[in-house]
Design an enzyme around this catalytic site. Structure first.
Site, mmCIF file in Angstrom:
data_model
loop_
_atom_site.group_PDB
_atom_site.id
_atom_site.type_symbol
_atom_site.label_atom_id
_atom_site.label_comp_id
_atom_site.label_asym_id
_atom_site.label_seq_id
_atom_site.Cartn_x
_atom_site.Cartn_y
_atom_site.Cartn_z
ATOM 1 N N GLU A 98 12.896 -64.968 -22.813
ATOM 2 C CA GLU A 98 11.832 -64.453 -22.859
ATOM 3 C C GLU A 98 11.709 -63.363 -21.861
ATOM 4 O O GLU A 98 12.183 -63.263 -20.733
ATOM 5 C CB GLU A 98 10.732 -65.419 -22.323
ATOM 6 C CG GLU A 98 10.491 -66.585 -23.551
ATOM 7 C CD GLU A 98 9.605 -67.635 -23.264
ATOM 8 O OE1 GLU A 98 9.277 -68.033 -24.061
ATOM 9 O OE2 GLU A 98 9.472 -67.987 -22.001
ATOM 10 N N CYS A 111 8.809 -57.700 -17.039
ATOM 11 C CA CYS A 111 9.398 -59.112 -16.297
ATOM 12 C C CYS A 111 10.577 -59.273 -17.368
ATOM 13 O O CYS A 111 10.568 -59.920 -18.171
ATOM 14 C CB CYS A 111 8.428 -60.052 -16.141
ATOM 15 S SG CYS A 111 9.218 -61.481 -15.468
ATOM 16 N N CYS A 118 18.477 -71.307 -16.071
ATOM 17 C CA CYS A 118 18.910 -71.163 -14.719
ATOM 18 C C CYS A 118 19.419 -72.363 -13.978
ATOM 19 O O CYS A 118 19.180 -73.362 -14.406
ATOM 20 C CB CYS A 118 17.538 -70.964 -14.023
ATOM 21 S SG CYS A 118 17.798 -70.292 -12.069
ATOM 22 N N CYS A 122 14.906 -75.366 -8.911
ATOM 23 C CA CYS A 122 13.649 -75.397 -8.038
ATOM 24 C C CYS A 122 12.825 -76.327 -8.738
ATOM 25 O O CYS A 122 12.403 -76.600 -9.750
ATOM 26 C CB CYS A 122 13.027 -73.907 -7.734
ATOM 27 S SG CYS A 122 14.044 -73.051 -7.093
ATOM 28 N N CYS A 125 9.841 -75.517 -11.235
ATOM 29 C CA CYS A 125 10.036 -74.269 -12.000
ATOM 30 C C CYS A 125 10.399 -74.845 -13.373
ATOM 31 O O CYS A 125 11.456 -75.611 -13.533
ATOM 32 C CB CYS A 125 10.937 -73.208 -11.624
ATOM 33 S SG CYS A 125 11.266 -72.039 -12.732
ATOM 34 N N CYS A 341 4.585 -66.999 -13.787
ATOM 35 C CA CYS A 341 5.877 -67.251 -13.076
ATOM 36 C C CYS A 341 6.163 -68.744 -13.351
ATOM 37 O O CYS A 341 5.565 -69.669 -13.157
ATOM 38 C CB CYS A 341 5.624 -67.128 -11.502
ATOM 39 S SG CYS A 341 5.245 -65.497 -11.097
HETATM 40 N N1 SAH Z 1 15.301 -66.915 -9.477
HETATM 41 C C1 SAH Z 1 14.529 -65.849 -9.039
HETATM 42 C C2 SAH Z 1 13.281 -65.676 -9.982
HETATM 43 C C3 SAH Z 1 12.346 -66.570 -10.234
HETATM 44 S S1 SAH Z 1 10.901 -66.308 -10.987
HETATM 45 C C4 SAH Z 1 13.812 -66.358 -7.656
HETATM 46 O O1 SAH Z 1 14.044 -67.387 -7.602
HETATM 47 O O2 SAH Z 1 13.178 -65.713 -6.909
HETATM 48 C C5 SAH Z 1 9.932 -65.689 -9.815
HETATM 49 C C6 SAH Z 1 9.211 -66.361 -8.886
HETATM 50 O O3 SAH Z 1 8.383 -67.322 -9.470
HETATM 51 C C7 SAH Z 1 9.764 -67.165 -7.908
HETATM 52 O O4 SAH Z 1 9.550 -66.901 -6.576
HETATM 53 C C8 SAH Z 1 9.699 -68.560 -8.315
HETATM 54 O O5 SAH Z 1 10.057 -69.582 -7.306
HETATM 55 C C9 SAH Z 1 8.375 -68.618 -8.799
HETATM 56 N N2 SAH Z 1 8.090 -69.702 -9.604
HETATM 57 C C10 SAH Z 1 8.885 -70.646 -10.208
HETATM 58 N N3 SAH Z 1 8.122 -71.593 -10.868
HETATM 59 C C11 SAH Z 1 6.860 -71.399 -10.603
HETATM 60 C C12 SAH Z 1 5.618 -72.080 -10.814
HETATM 61 N N4 SAH Z 1 5.487 -73.082 -11.731
HETATM 62 N N5 SAH Z 1 4.404 -71.576 -10.536
HETATM 63 C C13 SAH Z 1 4.418 -70.485 -9.681
HETATM 64 N N6 SAH Z 1 5.577 -69.799 -9.280
HETATM 65 C C14 SAH Z 1 6.653 -70.191 -9.641
#
Ligand code: SAH
Length: 362
Positions: A98, A111, A118, A122, A125, A341
């Site tokens: 996406e 984006c 991934c 986390c 996420c 995000c």
């Molecule tokens: N792998 C990269 C890019 C991830 S997406 C990273 O970890 O930075 C970008 C941001 O969205 C990251 O800070 C990630 O932690 C955050 N994110 C992930 N899941 C989320 C959620 N459910 N709500 C809000 N932000 C989230």
């Protein structure tokens, strides 16, 4: 016509200009032709050699035997009430990723994903729940920008790129950096590095490598916690690269005089949103040239956390601002279409592969 078993021809959209020049020069084609090709493919979004009118007729006829131009396949799109649009991009192997278009002023933002799924897992996420299927190639990373630019008529205009889609960009270092060099090429999209942001969980050796790159994007670090124990739980990569080491790597990172490193901080109710967390965050970032981006959690049924109240987010922000930290609260765009995000997850990849097989067999 090439035989079906021959290796696919090199894809112009995934080659750095110097590499394409070397490749075509071995066939007697001069470098200025490559500059023309770059302009057609990236700046004008044209993929058919026959339409590249400033190339000689004989060159137009000979190119298809030497190189190809991949065409990112947009398998679907969804538009949010706020204008944010999510494209579902299908790759050559049928897997899907996406990419998101976020209209905004002063500049629109793309984006982009760097991996299918991934590996970072986390805790909050959705993409992490998919696991890692594979890395994207530079051509596939650039391909998302091509797809977005042509879908929204932005080939010739300026836009920002954030590597905040699916995947951990520094876990796919080579292809990500190659893609950025292609996107930055002055004969192509010419995206200057200050319009690009890499977001990372903080893989320290890769951060140190990034610090030495000639094409130096902005850096955003996904911190999300203020103690090692808390971060171990939320961002498992922390078990390898601790907060302390990440902050040290940020101190070593060359930050241009008026630029700052962004620290992203997902806010989870009752987990990392207390006043004490805010004060610890201030202490951690002491002496660094930073800004903090608070991201109130985008909730989902399978995520065992909830979003704090606006009052709590504002109070947290105020504590940081009172200690002279620059702080912003991320607007959540495209939540109604799960484009915000951490909400990028592709379902039905299996089904799509099965469908393709069925098509082949009929
Ligand atoms: N792998 C990269 C890019 C991830 S997406 C990273 O970890 O930075 C970008 C941001 O969205 C990251 O800070 C990630 O932690 C955050 N994110 C992930 N899941 C989320 C959620 N459910 N709500 C809000 N932000 C989230």
């Amino acid at each position: 016509m090439s035989s079906p078993h021959a290796a696919p021809l090199p894809d112009i959209a995934g080659l750095e200009r110097a590499a394409l020049e070397a490749l075509l020069e071995s066939h007697g084609i001069e470098p200025y032709r490559v500059r023309q090709l770059f302009r057609w493919v990236f700046a004008r979004g044209v993929t058919d050699f026959a339409l590249m009118t400033d190339l000689s007729k004989s060159l137009r006829a000979s190119l298809p035997a030497l190189v190809r131009v991949s065409r990112p396949l947009v398998a679907g799109s969804e538009r949010s009430s706020d204008g944010t649009t999510k494209l579902l991009v299908e790759l050559d192997d049928g897997r899907r990723i996406e990419s998101v278009y976020i209209p905004d002023s002063p500049g629109d933002t793309f984006c982009i994903s760097t991996q299918v799924g991934c590996a970072m897992k986390c805790a909050f996420c959705l993409t992490g729940k998919m696991g890692l299927a594979r890395n994207l190639t530079a051509g596939e990373i650039v391909g998302q920008v091509r797809a977005l630019a042509s879908a929204f008529g932005l080939t010739a205009s300026r836009f920002n790129i954030v590597l905040m889609g699916m995947g951990e960009p520094l876990h796919n270092y080579e292809e990500t950096m190659k893609a950025l060099r292609i996107l930055g090429d002055t004969e192509g999209f010419a995206v200057p590095p200050r319009r690009v942001t890499i977001s990372t969980v903080g893989l320290v050796p890769a951060l140190d490598r990034l610090a030495r790159e000639a094409y130096m994007p902005n850096l955003a670090v996904s911190l999300h916690a203020t103690t090692e124990a808390q971060r171990d739980m939320l961002v498992p990569a922390n078990r390898k690269y601790r907060i302390e080491e990440i902050i040290d790597a940020c101190r070593r990172f060359p930050v241009r005089r008026r630029d700052r490193i962004t620290f992203e901080y997902v806010m989870l109710a009752g987990v990392n949103d207390s006043r004490e967390d805010a004060r610890r965050l201030v202490r951690l970032l002491d002496g660094l040239q930073v800004k903090v981006n608070l991201i109130p959690l985008n909730e989902a049924a399978s995520i065992p956390f909830s979003r704090p109240s606006d009052e709590r987010v504002n109070e947290f922000a105020r504590i940081l601002a009172d200690r002279r930290l620059t702080v912003s609260v991320r607007k959540s765009r495209g939540r109604d279409i799960r484009a915000a995000c951490g909400q990028l997850i592709v379902e039905g990849t299996q089904k799509s592969a099965a469908q393709r097989l069925a098509e082949l067999l009929t």
